[in-house]
Design a protein around this motif. Structure first.
Motif, PDB file in Angstrom:
ATOM      1  N   ALA A   1      59.700  10.717  39.146  1.00  0.00           N
ATOM      2  CA  ALA A   1      58.882  10.526  40.351  1.00  0.00           C
ATOM      3  C   ALA A   1      58.751   9.037  40.667  1.00  0.00           C
ATOM      4  CB  ALA A   1      57.510  11.149  40.152  1.00  0.00           C
ATOM      5  N   CYS A   2      58.533   8.216  39.634  1.00  0.00           N
ATOM      6  CA  CYS A   2      58.420   6.765  39.844  1.00  0.00           C
ATOM      7  C   CYS A   2      59.736   6.168  40.331  1.00  0.00           C
ATOM      8  CB  CYS A   2      57.987   6.077  38.549  1.00  0.00           C
ATOM      9  SG  CYS A   2      56.266   6.352  38.077  1.00  0.00           S
ATOM     10  N   GLU A   3      60.841   6.621  39.768  1.00  0.00           N
ATOM     11  CA  GLU A   3      62.143   6.102  40.194  1.00  0.00           C
ATOM     12  C   GLU A   3      62.426   6.452  41.649  1.00  0.00           C
ATOM     13  OE1 GLU A   3      65.251   7.358  37.548  1.00  0.00           O
ATOM     14  OE2 GLU A   3      64.946   5.632  36.216  1.00  0.00           O
ATOM     15  N   GLU A   4      62.112   7.709  42.028  1.00  0.00           N
ATOM     16  CA  GLU A   4      62.364   8.129  43.403  1.00  0.00           C
ATOM     17  C   GLU A   4      61.461   7.373  44.382  1.00  0.00           C
ATOM     18  OE1 GLU A   4      64.403  10.354  46.286  1.00  0.00           O
ATOM     19  OE2 GLU A   4      64.751  10.285  44.130  1.00  0.00           O
ATOM     20  N   TYR A   5      60.193   7.254  44.015  1.00  0.00           N
ATOM     21  CA  TYR A   5      59.264   6.497  44.858  1.00  0.00           C
ATOM     22  C   TYR A   5      59.730   5.048  44.993  1.00  0.00           C
ATOM     23  CZ  TYR A   5      55.162   3.783  46.163  1.00  0.00           C
ATOM     24  OH  TYR A   5      54.319   2.909  46.774  1.00  0.00           O
ATOM     25  N   GLY A   6      60.062   4.410  43.870  1.00  0.00           N
ATOM     26  CA  GLY A   6      60.467   3.006  43.891  1.00  0.00           C
ATOM     27  C   GLY A   6      61.743   2.771  44.677  1.00  0.00           C
ATOM     28  N   THR A   7      62.689   3.681  44.543  1.00  0.00           N
ATOM     29  CA  THR A   7      63.944   3.549  45.284  1.00  0.00           C
ATOM     30  C   THR A   7      63.696   3.631  46.777  1.00  0.00           C
ATOM     31  OG1 THR A   7      65.179   4.506  43.439  1.00  0.00           O
ATOM     32  CG2 THR A   7      66.255   4.506  45.585  1.00  0.00           C
ATOM     33  N   ASN A   8      62.900   4.605  47.206  1.00  0.00           N
ATOM     34  CA  ASN A   8      62.573   4.722  48.635  1.00  0.00           C
ATOM     35  C   ASN A   8      61.808   3.503  49.130  1.00  0.00           C
ATOM     36  OD1 ASN A   8      63.769   7.236  48.841  1.00  0.00           O
ATOM     37  ND2 ASN A   8      61.889   8.348  48.424  1.00  0.00           N
ATOM     38  N   LEU A   9      60.879   3.028  48.314  1.00  0.00           N
ATOM     39  CA  LEU A   9      60.063   1.865  48.677  1.00  0.00           C
ATOM     40  C   LEU A   9      60.941   0.645  48.935  1.00  0.00           C
ATOM     41  CD1 LEU A   9      57.137   0.576  48.792  1.00  0.00           C
ATOM     42  CD2 LEU A   9      57.496  -0.007  46.382  1.00  0.00           C
ATOM     43  N   ILE A  10      61.876   0.389  48.027  1.00  0.00           N
ATOM     44  CA  ILE A  10      62.709  -0.815  48.115  1.00  0.00           C
ATOM     45  C   ILE A  10      63.787  -0.676  49.182  1.00  0.00           C
ATOM     46  CG2 ILE A  10      64.387  -2.231  46.848  1.00  0.00           C
ATOM     47  CD1 ILE A  10      62.688  -1.617  44.307  1.00  0.00           C
ATOM     48  N   LEU A  11      64.478   0.466  49.177  1.00  0.00           N
ATOM     49  CA  LEU A  11      65.624   0.608  50.078  1.00  0.00           C
ATOM     50  C   LEU A  11      65.222   0.667  51.543  1.00  0.00           C
ATOM     51  CD1 LEU A  11      68.674   0.734  49.363  1.00  0.00           C
ATOM     52  CD2 LEU A  11      67.124   0.949  47.413  1.00  0.00           C
TER      53      LEU A  11
END
Length: 524
Positions: free
Chosen positions: A317-327
């Motif tokens: 969940a953190c990886e998916e959130y972080g990826t969306n946040l950054i990209l």
């Protein structure tokens, strides 16, 4: 499934019937969940939700914190706010308000400055040439993949295929000796000239892309490189390589270039990479700002999912959130050389798995009351960023755990205070370990590792905050912060980390995530 969708029409609009479906299992629930991907609709308890009223369904979804979408959000369904795609179904986002922005933080790189420009790399190579020239070097050969990325800015995937770039010290030129699959990356970035072999192992004369299918007669690619240097006029020159030769390489070098001289310039290269420029530091700070938001999301996720969650679920969940946040902030068009050096690698382990400094087990464990829990990882943009770990304790806890947590946290503060320019790495490590040992034998036996390592685009790099490293700290160096303690006997451990920037006065912790009980002692 098609028969099911019309029966849910009071809840889900017809415009979403085309969405692809994948099935997952949430361990806390009795039955499967179907996720409709547009990316997202979710239908919980699919075999009986269809029989319930819209109000009853909404109550169930709300109770499970899925109203705005578990994992990815339901904005495509017009549920929730426009930015719900980053909410991951969290009904409350309180942790972000607890983040502490240090006034000593450097200015982060702005959105749109997603990597270092080519001009920076060219200037950095000029600095390398000047340093190498002081040792009489006429030609520089870069073969280490991290050095290649650092000096050229060409983010190429390193495999078993050898690749070299060559910088004549007195020319404004870069020559590549590389595998054919990287031809487009080389030609489209920074290249004066290029020679390539088809693939590894390479057969002499074998270039299927040119219509030449030849087998056998395997080429020694290091010898092929040296022959290329001879053709470019370096047969009797001093050549600086960024790695020390093996005996077989030295033998080949002597055979092909008997009148040339070789110098190991790897100490120059790593020294340059150890001390970051303002442009590098700005990218690191931007990555750490994103990482702080990811940690805030992770903390909220733990608080809201509680003992229904697994560490594996939290990690993803953190990886998916972080990826969306950054990209969402990264300019990209699908072509090479943009959206490079981006890494969102998050780890999570709960319970006994935290008790080991370097665990080797797969982490898929349900969060339990009384667990220690770690969220860790690395986030980079354009190749720059760093680590950020936080070490949680889920209620209840005892006096022993509280003491261990307090010793770890004070050790972080000691490293922060002592990490100023002019101090030796071993002196910082000594201060931290001295404090830890003074806390008693119950703490001494929990010591397993050094205090920290240098941080660079490869992760670990010299120097090290360790008792045996006498390197003097310089402004612009960056380090991990890991004075962790591990208690296998009692099944818990606390390991922090951050990206610490060395300045004249102290070390600056570049994340905004607190080192406080308010942040890390959680009641579910």
């Amino acid at each position: 499934m098609r028969g099911l969708l019309p029966s849910l029409s009071p809840l889900f609009s017809r415009s979403f019937y085309h969405i692809s479906i994948r099935k997952i299992t949430i361990l806390s629930m009795e039955e499967p969940i179907y996720i409709f991907d547009s990316r997202i609709i979710q239908e919980l308890y699919w075999n009986h939700l269809a029989k319930k009223s819209k109000k009853e369904v909404e109550m169930i979804l709300s109770r499970r914190n899925f109203l705005t979408g578990f994992g990815l959000g339901l904005t495509g369904l017009h549920f929730g706010p426009k930015k719900g795609a980053l909410s991951f179904g969290l009904s409350e986002k309180k942790s972000e308000t607890l983040l502490i922005k240090d006034p000593d933080h450097p200015e982060p790189a702005p959105v749109g400055y997603d990597r270092l420009p080519l001009t920076w790399y060219k200037q950095t190579v000029e600095r390398l040439k000047n340093k190498a020239a002081e040792q009489g070097v006429d030609c520089i050969v870069i073969g280490d993949s991290w050095n290649m990325t650092y000096f050229t800015g060409n983010f190429m995937t390193k495999t078993e295929r050898p690749c070299w770039c060559v910088f004549p010290v007195k020319e404004d030129a870069i020559f590549w000796y590389s595998p054919g699959l990287d031809n487009e990356l080389v030609k489209s970035w920074w290249s004066t000239g290029m020679e390539y072999y088809y693939d590894f192992p390479h057969a002499r004369g074998g270039y299927p892309d040119q219509g030449k299918v030849v087998k056998g007669n395997t080429v020694n690619l290091f010898e092929w490189l040296l022959e290329g240097l001879k053709k470019r006029g370096f047969a009797e020159k001093t050549i600086g390589f960024d790695s020390e030769f093996t005996p077989s390489q030295m033998k080949t070098f002597t055979k092909v270039l008997p009148r040339a001289r070789v110098i190991d310039i790897s100490p120059i290269c790593i020294r340059m990479r150890m001390v970051k420029t303002p442009e590098e530091i700005a990218l690191i700070q931007r990555a750490m700002d994103y990482f702080s938001q990811i940690h805030a999301f992770g903390r909220d996720y733990i608080l809201q999912r509680g003992t229904d969650a697994t560490d594996y679920e939290i990690k993803h969940a953190c990886e998916e959130y972080g990826t969306n946040l950054i990209l969402q902030d990264i300019k990209r068009d699908g072509r090479p050389h943009n959206a490079v050096g981006i890494r969102v690698s998050i780890g999570c382990r709960t319970g006994r798995g935290t008790a080991y400094a370097h665990p080797n087990q797969f982490h898929h464990n349900r969060v339990k009351k009384g667990d220690s829990l770690q969220i860790s990882g690395v986030v980079t943009i354009g190749g720059y960023g760093g680590e950020c770990y936080r070490y949680y304790q889920i209620a209840p806890w005892d006096a022993h755990r509280e003491k261990v947590w307090e010793v770890v946290t004070e050790s972080v503060r000691i490293q922060e205070r002592e990490s100023k320019a002019g101090v030796k790495c071993c002196d910082v490590a000594y201060k931290v370990h001295e404090y830890q040992v003074k806390q008693g034998k119950d703490i001494q036996k929990l010591l397993y590792q050094r205090v920290g390592h240098g941080q660079g685009m490869e992760g670990h790099q010299p120097p090290y905050i360790a008792l045996g490293d006498q390197t003097v700290l310089e402004e612009g160096m960056t380090f991990s912060v890991e004075p962790g303690l591990f208690d296998p006997e009692n099944g818990f451990g606390y390991n922090p980390s951050d990206c610490l920037l060395v300045t004249k006065k102290k070390g600056v912790l570049m994340s905004s995530v607190p080192y406080s009980k308010e942040w890390m002692f959680l009641k579910l």
